[in-house]
Design an enzyme around this catalytic site. Structure first.
Site, PDB file in Angstrom:
ATOM      1  N   ALA A 116       0.851  -1.182   0.000  1.00 40.18           N
ATOM      2  CA  ALA A 116       0.000   0.000   0.000  1.00 40.18           C
ATOM      3  C   ALA A 116       0.887   1.233   0.000  1.00 40.18           C
ATOM      4  O   ALA A 116       2.028   1.198   0.468  1.00 40.18           O
ATOM      5  CB  ALA A 116      -0.899   0.005   1.230  1.00 40.18           C
ATOM      6  N   SER A 119      -0.235   8.734   1.867  1.00 44.92           N
ATOM      7  CA  SER A 119       0.459  10.017   1.723  1.00 44.92           C
ATOM      8  C   SER A 119       1.690  10.107   2.606  1.00 44.92           C
ATOM      9  O   SER A 119       2.677  10.723   2.235  1.00 44.92           O
ATOM     10  CB  SER A 119      -0.508  11.146   2.039  1.00 44.92           C
ATOM     11  OG  SER A 119      -1.094  10.931   3.300  1.00 44.92           O
ATOM     12  N   ALA A 121       3.118   7.251   4.526  1.00 48.34           N
ATOM     13  CA  ALA A 121       3.948   6.049   4.587  1.00 48.34           C
ATOM     14  C   ALA A 121       3.662   5.101   3.432  1.00 48.34           C
ATOM     15  O   ALA A 121       2.605   5.147   2.808  1.00 48.34           O
ATOM     16  CB  ALA A 121       3.707   5.329   5.906  1.00 48.34           C
ATOM     17  N   VAL A 123       3.965   0.835   2.505  1.00 46.28           N
ATOM     18  CA  VAL A 123       4.036  -0.451   3.215  1.00 46.28           C
ATOM     19  C   VAL A 123       4.565  -1.551   2.291  1.00 46.28           C
ATOM     20  O   VAL A 123       4.060  -1.717   1.183  1.00 46.28           O
ATOM     21  CB  VAL A 123       2.635  -0.840   3.757  1.00 46.28           C
ATOM     22  CG1 VAL A 123       2.678  -2.189   4.468  1.00 46.28           C
ATOM     23  CG2 VAL A 123       2.108   0.236   4.705  1.00 46.28           C
ATOM     24  N   ASP A 283      -9.470   6.294  15.271  1.00 50.32           N
ATOM     25  CA  ASP A 283      -9.182   6.479  13.858  1.00 50.32           C
ATOM     26  C   ASP A 283      -9.807   5.336  13.089  1.00 50.32           C
ATOM     27  O   ASP A 283      -9.343   4.941  12.039  1.00 50.32           O
ATOM     28  CB  ASP A 283      -7.663   6.464  13.684  1.00 50.32           C
ATOM     29  CG  ASP A 283      -7.240   6.967  12.327  1.00 50.32           C
ATOM     30  OD1 ASP A 283      -8.070   7.592  11.648  1.00 50.32           O
ATOM     31  OD2 ASP A 283      -6.094   6.733  11.943  1.00 50.32           O
TER      32      ASP A 283
HETATM   33  N1  ADP Z   1       0.170  -5.316   9.558  1.00 49.72           N
HETATM   34  C1  ADP Z   1      -0.284  -5.223   8.298  1.00 49.72           C
HETATM   35  N2  ADP Z   1      -0.528  -6.337   7.573  1.00 49.72           N
HETATM   36  C2  ADP Z   1      -1.013  -6.244   6.311  1.00 49.72           C
HETATM   37  N3  ADP Z   1      -1.266  -5.087   5.676  1.00 49.72           N
HETATM   38  C3  ADP Z   1      -1.030  -3.939   6.337  1.00 49.72           C
HETATM   39  C4  ADP Z   1      -0.530  -3.944   7.687  1.00 49.72           C
HETATM   40  N4  ADP Z   1      -0.410  -2.664   8.088  1.00 49.72           N
HETATM   41  C5  ADP Z   1      -0.815  -1.902   7.054  1.00 49.72           C
HETATM   42  N5  ADP Z   1      -1.187  -2.651   5.994  1.00 49.72           N
HETATM   43  C6  ADP Z   1      -1.706  -2.179   4.703  1.00 49.72           C
HETATM   44  O1  ADP Z   1      -1.265  -0.869   4.475  1.00 49.72           O
HETATM   45  C7  ADP Z   1      -2.381   0.016   4.357  1.00 49.72           C
HETATM   46  C8  ADP Z   1      -2.032   1.381   4.988  1.00 49.72           C
HETATM   47  O2  ADP Z   1      -1.607   1.196   6.318  1.00 49.72           O
HETATM   48  P1  ADP Z   1      -1.932   2.240   7.435  1.00 49.72           P
HETATM   49  O3  ADP Z   1      -1.284   1.767   8.665  1.00 49.72           O
HETATM   50  O4  ADP Z   1      -3.394   2.453   7.456  1.00 49.72           O
HETATM   51  O5  ADP Z   1      -1.176   3.510   6.875  1.00 49.72           O
HETATM   52  P2  ADP Z   1      -1.630   5.035   6.968  1.00 49.72           P
HETATM   53  O6  ADP Z   1      -1.661   5.365   8.429  1.00 49.72           O
HETATM   54  O7  ADP Z   1      -0.564   5.775   6.227  1.00 49.72           O
HETATM   55  O8  ADP Z   1      -2.982   5.100   6.314  1.00 49.72           O
HETATM   56  C9  ADP Z   1      -3.516  -0.698   5.058  1.00 49.72           C
HETATM   57  O9  ADP Z   1      -4.766  -0.311   4.583  1.00 49.72           O
HETATM   58  C10 ADP Z   1      -3.210  -2.144   4.704  1.00 49.72           C
HETATM   59  O10 ADP Z   1      -3.673  -2.468   3.422  1.00 49.72           O
END
Ligand code: ADP
Lengths: 454, 118
Positions: A116, A119, A121, A123, A283
């Site tokens: 993913a 804006s 971070a 992943v 959140d």
């Molecule tokens: N532990 C995880 N395992 C699998 N996918 C993850 C995990 N953490 C984040 N993701 C993926 O990354 C996306 C964005 O992560 P998130 O923590 O929501 O970032 P942000 O705070 O920048 O929105 C999530 O919607 C998910 O699809």
């Protein structure tokens, strides 16, 4: 005054969008509704174009229906926080700067294709090379899949720079009468807080640990385990979760899960956070929740957490009891203790209107609709000029979101029913607070004496 | 301890088991709610719900008394305190992991900068 290139760019984007708004509303001749919708849409496009800080700000606006025009809130709610991904080489460089080693030296493998890209971070997936003993939960053996959440280079500077600009712009917008009278400073302070917090991923990692602990006895709730050895301000390594986001649950996915049980479970878990732990996921967002093939709920992203003291929890329970049992007087009396001050001369009329709202929205037929009630309640308070404390609004909104999430799993859920036992229990317990008992028992005793000597 | 209050109410209800018809009726009305049935409305319904919850505790207390295991509750309380402690220690371990990671990073960077002198 120094006008930076960025500042000029921001002004230009808003000017362009403002002109587009004028055009789409047929130079104001299309009627008020049309004009407001057209401008709201242009605001959203401007925010999206201007990047991370504005996208986050838009998300904050989207959860404040009581402070911003309805059209604007609706537009901001559809703004997606997904941007084109950075090349893997950039992410690899951040990892190298943070650890002095390449991803391959740190992990058994690292996936260059991002999972993913948001804006702030991006992943990526990776695989553990060694066993890891997390703060809470079982050991993750070598070979366990993890994700690396990596802060985009320059995100911090860009965001903080834009923050100053956003302050200037919102002030200007207010002077032009484009926004209702509202607490801009609270909004911007909260915004700065949440952005700064998001720029240090260790904060999120600590919260994840704490939630894992809070839900330790709960086999239905999963929280990703953190790998502290490879976690820094800019990189968070945690267990990879698999499942469906609530936003993309299709029929095939629904076949494999027990939607009703999960919806009730998820809503119950939230009530427990609010009422028992005093720490809740503020959140919550359908994209931050996974439903797993094991029929569990996995929480992702612990960006914003609401905190409640014991007294606040008891007062909230009382307010909710007022809603669950349709007792407007109780709801208002305890809202007062949470900072919702209804002027004395308005108490009667607000109580009456709230009573009507409770009857019409939370009447006993069919599943009750908390979201509409909650928003209606906040706007009722606004209409009478009652200021709503940030935390109070946040909680009402969070409850509405929980209801929304639960409904995507099981449309008939009634979250007021889920809340009832918690509320009753918490109030029951609070009755025994020594100061309360002292006050009440004495009064009851006097009343009894009066009876006897009458 | 707030949980003691529910125990207190439950104990009170236990000792007044036959006494109060009004209370019994309230429990009956309220237990529908506790089991997730449709609730009645109004402030009284809340009292009913509370009464039903206390009645549940009363039954539990009765069973505990019959089994002679009233002390079990305090063992539970102890477990909560110990769990909190365990978590605090576990969090410290997390910090140490983080510091260890930082040391490894520093070492890696020093090695990359060239062989150490001395
Ligand atoms: N532990 C995880 N395992 C699998 N996918 C993850 C995990 N953490 C984040 N993701 C993926 O990354 C996306 C964005 O992560 P998130 O923590 O929501 O970032 P942000 O705070 O920048 O929105 C999530 O919607 C998910 O699809």
């Amino acid at each position: 005054m120094v006008v930076s290139a960025r500042s000029r760019h921001i002004t230009a984007v808003f000017a362009k969008r403002w002109l587009a708004g004028v055009w789409h509303s047929r130079f104001g001749l299309g009627g008020t509704a049309r004009r407001r919708a057209a401008f709201a849409r242009e605001w959203r496009l401007a925010f999206a174009e201007l990047g991370p800080a504005f996208i986050k700000l838009g998300q904050l606006i989207s959860v404040r229906p009581e402070e911003f025009p309805r059209e604007l809130v609706a537009e901001m709610a559809v703004m997606q926080d997904s941007v084109s991904p950075l090349p893997a080489s950039v992410i690899r460089r951040v990892v190298f700067e943070e650890f002095g080693r390449t991803p391959e030296q740190l992990f058994a493998s690292f996936d260059d294709t991002p999972i993913a890209s948001a804006s702030i971070a991006q992943v990526h997936g990776a695989v553990l090379a060694h066993d890891v003993h997390p703060v809470w939960g079982e050991t993750m053996p070598a070979g366990t899949e993890v994700v690396l959440k990596v802060v985009r280079p320059g995100a911090a500077e860009a965001v903080l720079g834009d923050l100053a600009e956003a302050r200037r712009l919102l002030d200007a917008a207010r002077r032009l009468g484009m926004l209702k009278d509202m607490d801009l400073h609270a909004l911007l302070d909260e915004f700065e807080d949440s952005v700064v917090r998001e720029l240090d991923l260790r904060v999120e990692a600590h919260i994840a640990d704490r939630f894992a602990f809070d839900f330790r006895g709960d086999p239905k709730v999963e929280v990703p385990r953190v790998v502290w050895r490879t976690t820094t301000r800019r990189v968070l390594t945690m267990e990879r979760m698999y499942g469906w986001r609530l936003t993309d649950l299709d029929d095939a996915a629904k076949e494999g899960i027990d939607g009703r049980a999960l919806a009730i479970y998820g809503a119950t878990a939230f009530m427990r956070q609010v009422m028992l732990h005093g720490r809740y996921h503020a959140d919550l967002h359908p994209a931050n929740l996974f439903v797993t093939p094991r029929n569990t709920i996995a929480y992702l992203d612990f960006g914003i957490v609401g905190h409640l003291t014991k007294t606040e929890r008891e007062d909230i329970a009382q307010v909710l009891a007022g809603m669950v049992y349709r007792d407007a007087g109780r709801a208002l009396r305890y809202s007062e203790r949470l900072g919702v001050h209804v002027p004395a001369e308005k108490v009667a009329v607000v109580t009456r209107e709230l009573g009507e709202l409770l009857d019409s929205m939370l009447g006993s037929e069919g599943p009750r609709d908390f979201r509409h009630f909650g928003l209606g309640f906040l706007s009722l308070l606004r209409r009478h000029g009652v200021e709503i404390p940030t935390g109070y609004g946040l909680l009402v909104k969070s409850l509405a979101t929980v209801e929304g999430c639960a409904r995507s799993l099981y449309p008939d859920i009634d979250i007021m029913d889920v809340a009832r036992p918690f509320v009753t229990q918490l109030i029951g317990e609070s009755l025994g607070r020594p100061e309360l008992l002292q006050e009440r028992v004495e009064r009851a005793f006097r009343a009894a004496m009066r009876e006897l000597v009458a | 301890m707030s949980d003691d209050v529910m125990r207190f109410f439950a104990a009170w209800m236990l000792t007044h088991e036959v006494a109060d018809e009004g209370l019994k009726a309230a429990v009956l009305r309220g237990s529908g709610q506790v089991q997730g049935g449709m609730a009645a409305d109004g402030p009284d319904a809340f009292v009913d719900g509370l009464a039903a919850m206390v009645a549940q505790r009363k039954e539990a207390l009765k069973a505990e008394l019959a089994a002679g295991s009233v002390a079990a509750a305090t063992a539970d309380e102890q477990k909560v305190v110990f769990d909190e402690l365990r978590f605090e220690v576990a969090e410290m371990r997390g910090r140490i992991d983080e510091v260890q990671g930082t040391l490894e990073t520093i070492l890696a960077k020093l090695e990359a900068a060239g062989p150490a002198r001395g």
